[in-house]
Each structure stands twice: as C-alpha cells, then as structure tokens.
Design a protein around this motif. Structure first.
Motif, PDB file in Angstrom:
ATOM      1  N   VAL A 131       0.842  -1.202   0.000  1.00 27.43           N
ATOM      2  CA  VAL A 131       0.000   0.000   0.000  1.00 27.43           C
ATOM      3  C   VAL A 131       0.875   1.250   0.000  1.00 27.43           C
ATOM      4  N   SER A 132       1.942   1.238   0.773  1.00 26.02           N
ATOM      5  CA  SER A 132       2.846   2.389   0.831  1.00 26.02           C
ATOM      6  C   SER A 132       3.518   2.625  -0.516  1.00 26.02           C
ATOM      7  N   VAL A 133       3.969   1.568  -1.171  1.00 30.94           N
ATOM      8  CA  VAL A 133       4.593   1.706  -2.494  1.00 30.94           C
ATOM      9  C   VAL A 133       3.580   2.236  -3.500  1.00 30.94           C
ATOM     10  N   CYS A 134       2.345   1.769  -3.432  1.00 23.76           N
ATOM     11  CA  CYS A 134       1.297   2.269  -4.345  1.00 23.76           C
ATOM     12  C   CYS A 134       1.049   3.755  -4.124  1.00 23.76           C
ATOM     13  N   PHE A 135       0.963   4.203  -2.877  1.00 23.47           N
ATOM     14  CA  PHE A 135       0.755   5.619  -2.592  1.00 23.47           C
ATOM     15  C   PHE A 135       1.921   6.467  -3.098  1.00 23.47           C
ATOM     16  N   MET A 136       3.140   5.992  -2.895  1.00 21.90           N
ATOM     17  CA  MET A 136       4.301   6.738  -3.387  1.00 21.90           C
ATOM     18  C   MET A 136       4.314   6.807  -4.909  1.00 21.90           C
ATOM     19  N   TYR A 137       3.906   5.738  -5.567  1.00 23.29           N
ATOM     20  CA  TYR A 137       3.841   5.735  -7.027  1.00 23.29           C
ATOM     21  C   TYR A 137       2.803   6.743  -7.517  1.00 23.29           C
ATOM     22  N   ILE A 138       1.658   6.745  -6.869  1.00 21.54           N
ATOM     23  CA  ILE A 138       0.608   7.697  -7.249  1.00 21.54           C
ATOM     24  C   ILE A 138       1.082   9.125  -6.994  1.00 21.54           C
ATOM     25  N   LYS A 139       1.746   9.367  -5.867  1.00 28.62           N
ATOM     26  CA  LYS A 139       2.221  10.709  -5.539  1.00 28.62           C
ATOM     27  C   LYS A 139       3.261  11.199  -6.547  1.00 28.62           C
ATOM     28  N   LEU A 140       4.184  10.336  -6.938  1.00 30.18           N
ATOM     29  CA  LEU A 140       5.247  10.752  -7.849  1.00 30.18           C
ATOM     30  C   LEU A 140       4.777  10.899  -9.291  1.00 30.18           C
ATOM     31  N   ASN A 141       3.738  10.192  -9.683  1.00 28.28           N
ATOM     32  CA  ASN A 141       3.270  10.228 -11.067  1.00 28.28           C
ATOM     33  C   ASN A 141       1.978  11.010 -11.229  1.00 28.28           C
ATOM     34  N   SER A 142       1.676  11.880 -10.318  1.00 26.90           N
ATOM     35  CA  SER A 142       0.463  12.694 -10.448  1.00 26.90           C
ATOM     36  C   SER A 142       0.831  14.146 -10.197  1.00 26.90           C
ATOM     37  N   GLU A 143      -0.135  14.993 -10.324  1.00 26.99           N
ATOM     38  CA  GLU A 143       0.051  16.429 -10.152  1.00 26.99           C
ATOM     39  C   GLU A 143      -0.235  16.814  -8.703  1.00 26.99           C
ATOM     40  N   TYR A 144       0.190  16.015  -7.812  1.00 26.40           N
ATOM     41  CA  TYR A 144      -0.084  16.233  -6.394  1.00 26.40           C
ATOM     42  C   TYR A 144       0.805  17.354  -5.878  1.00 26.40           C
ATOM     43  N   ALA A 145       0.198  18.293  -5.194  1.00 31.64           N
ATOM     44  CA  ALA A 145       0.964  19.387  -4.610  1.00 31.64           C
ATOM     45  C   ALA A 145       1.131  19.091  -3.120  1.00 31.64           C
ATOM     46  N   ASP A 146       2.371  19.098  -2.672  1.00 30.64           N
ATOM     47  CA  ASP A 146       2.664  18.780  -1.280  1.00 30.64           C
ATOM     48  C   ASP A 146       2.379  20.006  -0.424  1.00 30.64           C
ATOM     49  N   VAL A 147       1.256  19.961   0.312  1.00 32.02           N
ATOM     50  CA  VAL A 147       0.875  21.103   1.130  1.00 32.02           C
ATOM     51  C   VAL A 147       1.460  21.008   2.534  1.00 32.02           C
ATOM     52  N   SER A 148       1.729  19.811   2.957  1.00 34.50           N
ATOM     53  CA  SER A 148       2.315  19.681   4.292  1.00 34.50           C
ATOM     54  C   SER A 148       3.819  19.576   4.149  1.00 34.50           C
ATOM     55  N   GLY A 149       4.525  20.136   5.081  1.00 32.11           N
ATOM     56  CA  GLY A 149       5.973  20.095   5.030  1.00 32.11           C
ATOM     57  C   GLY A 149       6.482  18.754   5.532  1.00 32.11           C
ATOM     58  N   SER A 150       7.772  18.625   5.519  1.00 25.35           N
ATOM     59  CA  SER A 150       8.357  17.378   5.981  1.00 25.35           C
ATOM     60  C   SER A 150       8.315  17.267   7.497  1.00 25.35           C
ATOM     61  N   GLY A 151       7.943  18.354   8.194  1.00 24.57           N
ATOM     62  CA  GLY A 151       7.856  18.339   9.649  1.00 24.57           C
ATOM     63  C   GLY A 151       6.794  17.379  10.150  1.00 24.57           C
ATOM     64  N   THR A 152       5.668  17.306   9.462  1.00 27.06           N
ATOM     65  CA  THR A 152       4.590  16.401   9.871  1.00 27.06           C
ATOM     66  C   THR A 152       5.034  14.948   9.732  1.00 27.06           C
ATOM     67  N   ALA A 153       5.725  14.662   8.657  1.00 30.75           N
ATOM     68  CA  ALA A 153       6.206  13.295   8.447  1.00 30.75           C
ATOM     69  C   ALA A 153       7.232  12.923   9.514  1.00 30.75           C
ATOM     70  N   MET A 154       8.078  13.861   9.883  1.00 29.80           N
ATOM     71  CA  MET A 154       9.087  13.574  10.894  1.00 29.80           C
ATOM     72  C   MET A 154       8.459  13.374  12.273  1.00 29.80           C
ATOM     73  N   ILE A 155       7.390  14.086  12.563  1.00 30.56           N
ATOM     74  CA  ILE A 155       6.687  13.885  13.830  1.00 30.56           C
ATOM     75  C   ILE A 155       6.084  12.482  13.874  1.00 30.56           C
ATOM     76  N   ALA A 156       5.498  12.059  12.752  1.00 28.55           N
ATOM     77  CA  ALA A 156       4.904  10.722  12.692  1.00 28.55           C
ATOM     78  C   ALA A 156       5.983   9.641  12.839  1.00 28.55           C
ATOM     79  N   VAL A 157       7.107   9.821  12.167  1.00 29.09           N
ATOM     80  CA  VAL A 157       8.193   8.849  12.276  1.00 29.09           C
ATOM     81  C   VAL A 157       8.743   8.829  13.700  1.00 29.09           C
ATOM     82  N   GLY A 158       8.898   9.993  14.299  1.00 32.46           N
ATOM     83  CA  GLY A 158       9.387  10.069  15.666  1.00 32.46           C
ATOM     84  C   GLY A 158       8.448   9.374  16.647  1.00 32.46           C
ATOM     85  N   ALA A 159       7.135   9.567  16.468  1.00 29.97           N
ATOM     86  CA  ALA A 159       6.161   8.904  17.347  1.00 29.97           C
ATOM     87  C   ALA A 159       6.221   7.388  17.157  1.00 29.97           C
TER      88      ALA A 159
END
Length: 162
Positions: free
Chosen positions: A35-63
């Motif tokens: 599922v994670s690989v599918c989401f990354m594939y969709i994100k990289l091959n679409s016109e998705y605009a990253d509205v959240s910064g990398s700070g949110t991802a780092m908080i999730a990884v830290g938790a």
C-alpha cells in the motif's frame, strides 16, 4: 520447547521459520508495504501538490520510533525478569534439596558400630539427590545430559525403581 541450532557463527536461528515471529510479522508488513509503495507511485506520477511540510512526516516517524522502542524495551525487560525468576527458582529448589540432605545427615547415628551403615546410607542419599537434581535440570533443558556422581553405590533394584 523449541530447540535452536545457533550454527557456526551463532546466526543460523535468524533464518528459521519454526518458532519465529517473522511469519506473523510478514502477514502485516507485506500488505502495508505494498500500500505504501502504491501511494508513493501515485504521488510521484500525479500532479499532487505537497501542502504539508516534511515536519509532519518527521513527527509521525518520531512517534512511531518512540512507541516501537518502548515496546521492544518493555518486552525485553519482561523476558529478562522471567529468566531470572526461573533461575532463582532452580537455585531455590537446589538449596531445599541440599537442606533436606543435610537434615538427613544430621539425624544419622553417631554410634561407632553403625558407622559403616551410616556411610553407606549417606552415600546413597547423596547419589539419589544428585540424580534428582540432574533429572530436574535435564527436564528444564530439554534433554541435555548432566554429570552424575558415580552410580556404583546404588543397587540395580534401586536404579530400576527410579
């Protein structure tokens, strides 16, 4: 009880499935990875605009890492406590058997004419307690053979009875 063969370098048990947590972990990890690989594939091959910064991802990884670390330490402490409790109980049983043997020796006759019979009795008690302790340790260690005192002092009838 599962017997582990550690191999030459002590790492062969990591590749075993019997008694391992890897099969159960893979049941959850492989679908999540797909599922994670599918989401990354969709994100990289679409016109998705990253509205959240990398700070949110780092908080999730830290938790996630914090919770995972807590769980690993908690489980390791539980296993360590269980090991030492078992080791303590084995030593306590050994102490009780030595105490019982000492009590039997204390109540033996001190008469000189009975000395030969007392020595024979004490020798038999020591050999039987040695056999008892070796049998209990052998049961706990899944059949490992332990050294015994010489069993020559015991009659064949006694050994067959045991």
């Amino acid at each position: 009880m599962i017997r582990y063969d550690h191999g030459t370098w002590g790492l062969a048990f990591l590749l075993r499935f019997r008694g391992s947590v890897f099969p159960k972990a893979l049941v959850w990890a492989v679908p999540c990875s797909i599922v994670s690989v599918c989401f990354m594939y969709i994100k990289l091959n679409s016109e998705y605009a990253d509205v959240s910064g990398s700070g949110t991802a780092m908080i999730a990884v830290g938790a996630f890492v914090s919770i995972l670390g807590f769980m690993v330490i908690f489980r390791s402490n539980q296993a360590w406590a269980r090991y030492w409790e078992g080791a303590d109980l084995v030593q306590q049983a050994r102490g009780e058997w030595i105490s019982a043997t000492s009590s039997l020796f204390a109540f033996c006759s001190s008469k000189p004419e009975m000395q030969e019979q007392v020595d024979q009795f004490q020798g038999q008690i020591v050999r039987i307690v040695s056999l008892l302790y070796a049998a209990s340790l052998s049961t706990l260690s899944a059949g490992h053979q332990f050294e015994l005192l010489d069993l020559d002092g015991l009659d064949q009838e006694v050994l067959q009875g045991l």
